[in-house]
Design a protein around this motif. Structure first.
Motif, PDB file in Angstrom:
ATOM      1  N   LEU A 186      -9.626  -9.620  11.947  1.00 38.95           N
ATOM      2  CA  LEU A 186      -8.828  -8.532  11.396  1.00 38.95           C
ATOM      3  C   LEU A 186      -9.344  -7.226  11.970  1.00 38.95           C
ATOM      4  N   MET A 187      -8.414  -6.355  12.349  1.00 39.86           N
ATOM      5  CA  MET A 187      -8.794  -5.031  12.826  1.00 39.86           C
ATOM      6  C   MET A 187      -8.114  -3.965  11.970  1.00 39.86           C
ATOM      7  N   PRO A 188      -8.813  -3.500  10.930  1.00 37.54           N
ATOM      8  CA  PRO A 188      -8.261  -2.506  10.003  1.00 37.54           C
ATOM      9  C   PRO A 188      -8.336  -1.079  10.553  1.00 37.54           C
ATOM     10  N   SER A 189      -7.768  -0.147   9.816  1.00 36.53           N
ATOM     11  CA  SER A 189      -7.802   1.271  10.203  1.00 36.53           C
ATOM     12  C   SER A 189      -8.878   2.075   9.464  1.00 36.53           C
ATOM     13  N   HIS A 190      -9.786   1.389   8.773  1.00 40.17           N
ATOM     14  CA  HIS A 190     -10.907   2.062   8.112  1.00 40.17           C
ATOM     15  C   HIS A 190     -12.152   1.156   8.125  1.00 40.17           C
ATOM     16  N   ASN A 191     -13.296   1.805   7.997  1.00 36.80           N
ATOM     17  CA  ASN A 191     -14.576   1.149   7.700  1.00 36.80           C
ATOM     18  C   ASN A 191     -15.160   0.285   8.819  1.00 36.80           C
ATOM     19  N   GLU A 192     -14.614  -0.920   8.974  1.00 38.00           N
ATOM     20  CA  GLU A 192     -15.146  -1.863   9.964  1.00 38.00           C
ATOM     21  C   GLU A 192     -14.003  -2.343  10.848  1.00 38.00           C
TER      22      GLU A 192
ATOM     23  N   PHE B 181      -5.470  -4.067   4.588  1.00 38.89           N
ATOM     24  CA  PHE B 181      -6.803  -4.653   4.398  1.00 38.89           C
ATOM     25  C   PHE B 181      -7.858  -3.800   5.099  1.00 38.89           C
ATOM     26  N   TYR B 182      -8.962  -3.568   4.425  1.00 40.09           N
ATOM     27  CA  TYR B 182     -10.191  -3.065   5.043  1.00 40.09           C
ATOM     28  C   TYR B 182     -11.316  -3.348   4.065  1.00 40.09           C
TER      29      TYR B 182
ATOM     30  N   HIS C  81       0.863  -1.187   0.000  1.00 41.10           N
ATOM     31  CA  HIS C  81       0.000   0.000   0.000  1.00 41.10           C
ATOM     32  C   HIS C  81       0.900   1.237   0.000  1.00 41.10           C
ATOM     33  N   THR C  82       1.847   1.243   0.906  1.00 49.29           N
ATOM     34  CA  THR C  82       2.973   2.197   0.911  1.00 49.29           C
ATOM     35  C   THR C  82       4.210   1.393   1.282  1.00 49.29           C
ATOM     36  N   PRO C  83       5.410   1.945   1.069  1.00 47.05           N
ATOM     37  CA  PRO C  83       6.623   1.198   1.430  1.00 47.05           C
ATOM     38  C   PRO C  83       6.774   0.990   2.939  1.00 47.05           C
ATOM     39  N   ASP C  84       6.097   1.830   3.736  1.00 45.98           N
ATOM     40  CA  ASP C  84       6.258   1.739   5.198  1.00 45.98           C
ATOM     41  C   ASP C  84       5.083   1.045   5.882  1.00 45.98           C
ATOM     42  N   SER C  85       4.179   0.446   5.137  1.00 43.38           N
ATOM     43  CA  SER C  85       2.983  -0.152   5.749  1.00 43.38           C
ATOM     44  C   SER C  85       3.330  -1.367   6.612  1.00 43.38           C
ATOM     45  N   LEU C  86       2.599  -1.498   7.700  1.00 38.23           N
ATOM     46  CA  LEU C  86       2.835  -2.651   8.565  1.00 38.23           C
ATOM     47  C   LEU C  86       1.521  -3.202   9.120  1.00 38.23           C
ATOM     48  N   CYS C  87       1.618  -4.446   9.579  1.00 37.76           N
ATOM     49  CA  CYS C  87       0.539  -5.069  10.345  1.00 37.76           C
ATOM     50  C   CYS C  87       1.084  -5.373  11.738  1.00 37.76           C
TER      51      CYS C  87
END
Ligand SMILES: [Zn+2]
Length: 298
Positions: free
Chosen positions: A241-247, A207-208, A186-192
């Motif tokens: 899963l706990m995303p940073s948008h939507n749900e 993911f979202y 998504h970006t070069p610095d993205s993490l989970c």
């Protein structure tokens, strides 16, 4: 908005709200209207911004020794005040990546942890109004902006990271741990972040259940696919899963569905619509619970 972003942003997008999941979660009343707060597990709360298009989610995890706040949203309400209504513990911010809708209120917090990556170092400078104004353009929100919010001076103030971490590092909160998984694409610095005790995977923007973006600066499909392979390697270690948008609370099966979709896209399959986003030609592949947005080949 001078440009047509209708491929990304459906007219009256708020008609699909509230999303079903929220009626199953315990709502926690707070003073500000801008955020809705939900208690997802006994010590895990989400701060949701339903009135702005991004539907940003910041997640507060209370450990016995430490509290961590994953991301700080779009910077429209006052997140620190909202967090302080839920906990007295000192809170450390941990960002999933340096996009404007994840770091906007980092500056309100004393402790900030970010991946030791050039993008995070750069993020400390903050962002000017030219990078923020589109978030509050006409059609991007559907309830009055909070009193005191100044559209004319909407910036991300600079901040100072107090802890740099790397892939594989573990944050020990006392009764639970968060393990960093660097997952670019998504970006070069993205993490989970993997929480084995609660069986959760915090996915940031990897993911979202909205439009998953691989076309922004630094995003690309092959890297995204590699990161998904890594996320799926740990499939037995999380349930939700706990995303940073939507749900904020999503069944893990959907990760496999996204993986299949992006592999199809990488191999030239899949049905898409074409459009543009602020000058970039894009393709949108629509699926039942999410969509994937890619750069159109030149
Ligand atoms: Zn992002």
């Amino acid at each position: 908005m001078s440009e047509d972003r209708s491929l990304l942003i459906a007219k009256n997008w708020w008609d699909k709200l509230p999303r079903k999941i929220y009626s199953t979660l315990e709502r926690v009343p707070i003073k500000q209207d801008w955020f809705q707060v939900y208690r997802v597990l006994p010590d895990i709360y989400v701060f949701y911004e339903p009135y702005q298009y991004e539907e940003a989610l910041s997640t507060l995890i209370l450990g016995e020794d430490k509290a961590i706040l994953i991301d700080t949203g779009c910077g429209i309400g006052n997140l620190r005040e909202a967090v302080e209504e839920v906990t007295d513990m000192p809170v450390m911010v941990l960002n999933t990546h340096a996009h404007n809708d994840h770091i906007a209120q980092n500056y309100m917090f004393d402790e900030i942890a970010m991946l030791d990556h050039p993008w995070s170092h750069k993020a400390q400078e903050g962002l000017p109004i030219s990078e923020m104004a589109h978030l509050v353009a006409d059609g991007m929100y559907w309830k009055p902006l909070p009193e005191g919010f100044d559209k004319e001076n909407y910036v991300v103030p600079g901040f100072k990271v107090t802890k740099w971490f790397k892939d594989g590092d573990v944050f020990d909160l006392g009764n639970r741990t968060l393990e960093v998984m660097h997952t670019p694409g998504h970006t070069p610095d993205s993490l989970c972040l993997l929480d084995r005790e609660d069986k959760l995977l915090f996915t940031g923007d990897m993911f979202y259940t909205g439009g998953i973006y691989t076309y922004l600066n630094g995003g690309d499909i092959p890297t995204f696919v590699d990161s998904y392979m890594r996320m799926l390697d740990h499939y037995n270690e999380y349930e939700r899963l706990m995303p940073s948008h939507n749900e904020p609370w999503v069944e893990k099966q959907l990760l496999k569905d996204v993986f299949k979709a992006v592999v199809d896209i990488a191999e030239g399959r899949g049905i898409y619509k074409e459009g543009t986003d602020r000058g970039t030609p894009i393709r949108k592949y629509e699926y039942e619970r999410f969509s994937v947005v890619t750069r159109a080949p030149e």
